[in-house]
Design a protein around this motif. Structure first.
Motif, mmCIF file in Angstrom:
data_model
loop_
_atom_site.group_PDB
_atom_site.id
_atom_site.type_symbol
_atom_site.label_atom_id
_atom_site.label_comp_id
_atom_site.label_asym_id
_atom_site.label_seq_id
_atom_site.Cartn_x
_atom_site.Cartn_y
_atom_site.Cartn_z
ATOM 1 N N ALA A 142 0.893 -1.165 0.000
ATOM 2 C CA ALA A 142 0.000 0.000 0.000
ATOM 3 C C ALA A 142 0.931 1.214 0.000
ATOM 4 O O ALA A 142 1.511 1.563 1.029
ATOM 5 N N CYS A 143 1.108 1.823 -1.182
ATOM 6 C CA CYS A 143 2.171 2.821 -1.346
ATOM 7 C C CYS A 143 1.759 4.197 -0.816
ATOM 8 O O CYS A 143 0.714 4.718 -1.208
ATOM 9 N N ALA A 197 -5.860 0.152 -4.310
ATOM 10 C CA ALA A 197 -5.405 -1.121 -4.881
ATOM 11 C C ALA A 197 -3.891 -1.080 -5.081
ATOM 12 O O ALA A 197 -3.327 -0.022 -5.312
ATOM 13 N N PRO A 198 -3.239 -2.254 -4.981
ATOM 14 C CA PRO A 198 -1.785 -2.265 -5.205
ATOM 15 C C PRO A 198 -1.434 -1.846 -6.631
ATOM 16 O O PRO A 198 -2.231 -2.053 -7.555
ATOM 17 N N VAL A 199 -0.268 -1.230 -6.800
ATOM 18 C CA VAL A 199 0.173 -0.839 -8.145
ATOM 19 C C VAL A 199 1.324 -1.758 -8.566
ATOM 20 O O VAL A 199 2.149 -2.126 -7.751
ATOM 21 N N PRO A 200 1.339 -2.137 -9.854
ATOM 22 C CA PRO A 200 2.379 -3.073 -10.304
ATOM 23 C C PRO A 200 3.767 -2.433 -10.298
ATOM 24 O O PRO A 200 3.897 -1.220 -10.389
ATOM 25 N N ARG A 239 -4.772 6.876 4.214
ATOM 26 C CA ARG A 239 -3.412 7.031 3.675
ATOM 27 C C ARG A 239 -3.448 7.047 2.145
ATOM 28 O O ARG A 239 -2.727 7.817 1.508
ATOM 29 N N ALA A 240 -4.293 6.190 1.574
ATOM 30 C CA ALA A 240 -4.376 6.149 0.110
ATOM 31 C C ALA A 240 -4.879 7.485 -0.428
ATOM 32 O O ALA A 240 -4.411 7.957 -1.473
#
Lengths: 361, 146
Positions: A100-101, A150-153, B127-128
């Motif tokens: 989770a960036c 959502a996760p990023v590649p 956080r997102a």
């Protein structure tokens, strides 16, 4: 030869009491607590966790307080504490693709899917002292915008599609562990990465910088730098399956480096890798550059004799606890050693004087 | 063997903020009787990463963890293993894990796991959303004569 010398107990005790008083400083000023250090000096806490090689923000904050802000001393305290803990096991490798960036940038592709996310960065600040921080100010609230968490590649996946970059194929070989076996050469890449991840930031930075200035030049771009949280999972033997035991913040850097190709490999981009506890991006980038420089042999590159290509030089001098232990021991009493040196120098001078006299006669 | 449901709730319990699980469990009612099979103990685990993010594993560094195992007087066994040095949290997490195997499951879902899932979703979304506000919108300046 070591000769035991007694004495000094009271001096040592009093020195430590004074140290405690100095640590506290002016008692008219409020005392720092561990939570304040953890929350407000979080990048120092991150460095102590990374180089102490133990993820525990409260312990790192305590160590910083005890060490009066001397981060290497704090790292020493964490390393010492770490050895007292029973090891329950090993986690599954963290999957940074699922991060989770908070921050995710690429210096190679402007329009990466997922975008360039700056996160809480010092980049683009003017580096002017902010005197507002010296006064009590209102807490600042960060802006928010609709988001899809959502996760990023990974960015390197895009180059992989054209086979323009070497792949890092999945592999489950159990890695060596330098906390269990002494670090011996030649060191496999997994062992080098472990050593670099806990290596001194200053040393790693200087080694990385030397490669940029031309010692083992391999022209690195930051393909991707990401900071964020990943879940940590561990197999629970009693249950027979893995469960998540918490989340940790990591910084990951992947460099993309020019590679002319070799007898076995076509011209393509190669990679250097950095992964560090906490938000520690200078360290992660440095680690990736040094990792790449150390890969010269496996990639069939020339050994230009550069320090950053020398695994022995890098790995045996990167640990600041080993280094400061050996460095600082020379300030401890060496009276007997020095006495014999003194005798030796006096003897050599007597002999040299005698020779001069003989020559003159 | 997999037990997706149990994995999900154990993960939620482990991810919760310090003190949150004992707080929610306390609000759910009196704590059940249990005996320790393994009293809470603090230790470390070695965290691994993967070379290049996807390749061979390497040892990244350790992290502190607390684990415990208990058995309710009705016989169900609860486990907890979570990040940090948090014996109280580990105990409460193991109690919830055990209660989830009893008719108290519904109560645990509504009083403990539900709020924890909301906490986690809120924290993640917050956080997102902050990260999204720092996403760069590139634009190209018009150049040239025509």
């Amino acid at each position: 030869m070591y000769v035991a010398v007694k004495g000094g107990e009271r001096a040592i005790e009093n020195a430590h009491a004074w140290l405690a008083e100095e640590r506290r400083g002016d008692t008219d000023v409020a005392e720092l607590d561990i939570q304040q250090i953890r929350e407000q000096l979080s990048l120092a806490v991150n460095r102590v966790m990374a180089e102490g090689s133990l993820h525990d923000p409260d312990l790192a904050a305590l160590a910083i307080k005890q060490a009066r802000g001397d981060l290497i001393e704090a790292i020493f305290l964490i390393r010492a504490y770490r050895t007292t803990l029973p090891r329950f096991g090993t986690t599954k490798p963290v999957e940074t693709a699922e991060m989770a960036c908070d921050r995710r940038i690429s210096a190679t592709f402007k329009d990466v899917p997922g975008g360039q996310v700056l996160g809480p960065t010092f980049d683009y600040t003017h580096r002017l002292l902010d005197f507002k921080l010296a006064a009590e100010g209102e807490p600042v609230t960060a802006e928010q915008r609709d988001a899809d968490p959502a996760p990023v590649p990974h960015v390197t996946e895009f180059l992989n599609r054209e086979s323009l970059i070497e792949e890092a194929p999945r592999d489950d070989t159990p890695p060596p562990d330098l906390t269990r076996e002494p670090l011996e050469l030649p060191a496999a890449r997994a062992l080098r990465l472990q050593a670099l991840s806990r290596a001194d930031e200053g040393f790693t930075l200087s080694m990385a910088y030397s490669t940029q200035r031309g010692y083992a030049r391999n022209h690195a771009f930051v393909g991707e730098l990401r900071v964020g949280t990943v879940p940590v999972e561990m197999e629970i033997p009693e249950l027979g399956f893995a469960v998540e035991i918490g989340e940790i913040t990591l910084t990951e850097c992947e460099t993309v480096n020019q590679f002319k190709g070799s007898r076995t490999e076509p011209p393509q981009f190669t990679r250097g890798y950095g992964l560090v506890f906490g938000h520690s991006e200078r360290k992660a980038i440095s680690m990736a550059l040094v990792d790449r420089a150390l890969r010269w042999e496996e990639l069939g590159e020339d050994n230009s004799g550069a320090p950053a290509q020398d695994a022995e030089f890098v790995l045996y001098h990167a640990d600041n606890i080993q280094a400061s232990g050996f460095l600082e021991h020379i300030k401890l009493p060496h009276y007997v050693d020095f006495q014999s040196e003194l005798e030796l120098v006096r003897k050599m001078r007597r002999e040299a004087n005698a020779q001069t006299r003989e020559a003159a006669e | 063997m997999k037990d997706t449901k149990r994995q999900t709730w154990m993960g939620l319990l482990a991810r919760a903020d310090a003190g949150r699980v004992p707080e929610l469990l306390g609000q759910a009612g009196p704590s059940p009787d249990f005996e320790w099979l393994r009293a809470p103990e603090i230790g470390s685990v070695m965290v691994q990463g993967r070379t290049g993010g996807t390749g061979a594993p390497f040892n990244l560094g350790e992290m502190t963890v607390t684990r415990c195992t208990l058995r309710l007087s009705s016989g169900e066994v609860g486990h907890a293993c979570l990040k940090g040095r948090r014996k109280g949290d580990a105990e409460a997490a193991a109690v919830v894990d055990a209660l989830m195997q009893t008719p108290a499951e519904t109560l645990m879902r509504s009083k403990v796991l539900g709020p924890l899932a909301e906490d986690a979703a809120r924290a993640r979304h917050c956080r997102a959303a902050k990260a999204a506000a720092t996403k760069v919108d590139f634009f190209t300046m018009v150049r040239g004569e025509d």
